[in-house]
Design a protein around this motif. Structure first.
Motif: not given
Length: 65
Positions: A32-41, A15-16, A8-9
């Motif tokens: 772009e920011r949403d993708g970065q946030q998904d990757q950080a999460e 996806v991010g 899942n991670n």
């Protein structure tokens, strides 16, 4: 770490990355920011799972000895 959490991670991270790349290509800063946030999460969750694994191994080491 359970294989389901690990998978899942990894999916969340990919996806991010796709969101970030799409945002860059289209000039959509929010995507772009949403993708970065998904990757950080995903990375944060992965780190948390690794901490839990290390604590579990440490506990098991004390119990066996």
């Amino acid at each position: 770490m359970g294989i389901d959490h690990k998978a899942n991670n990894a999916v969340t991270n990919h996806v991010g990355a796709a969101k970030e790349a799409t945002g860059k290509l289209t000039g959509n800063e929010r995507r772009e920011r949403d993708g970065q946030q998904d990757q950080a999460e995903a990375k944060l969750r992965d780190a948390g799972e690794k901490v839990k694994d290390a604590a579990r191994k440490l506990k098991d080491g004390f119990i066996k000895n």
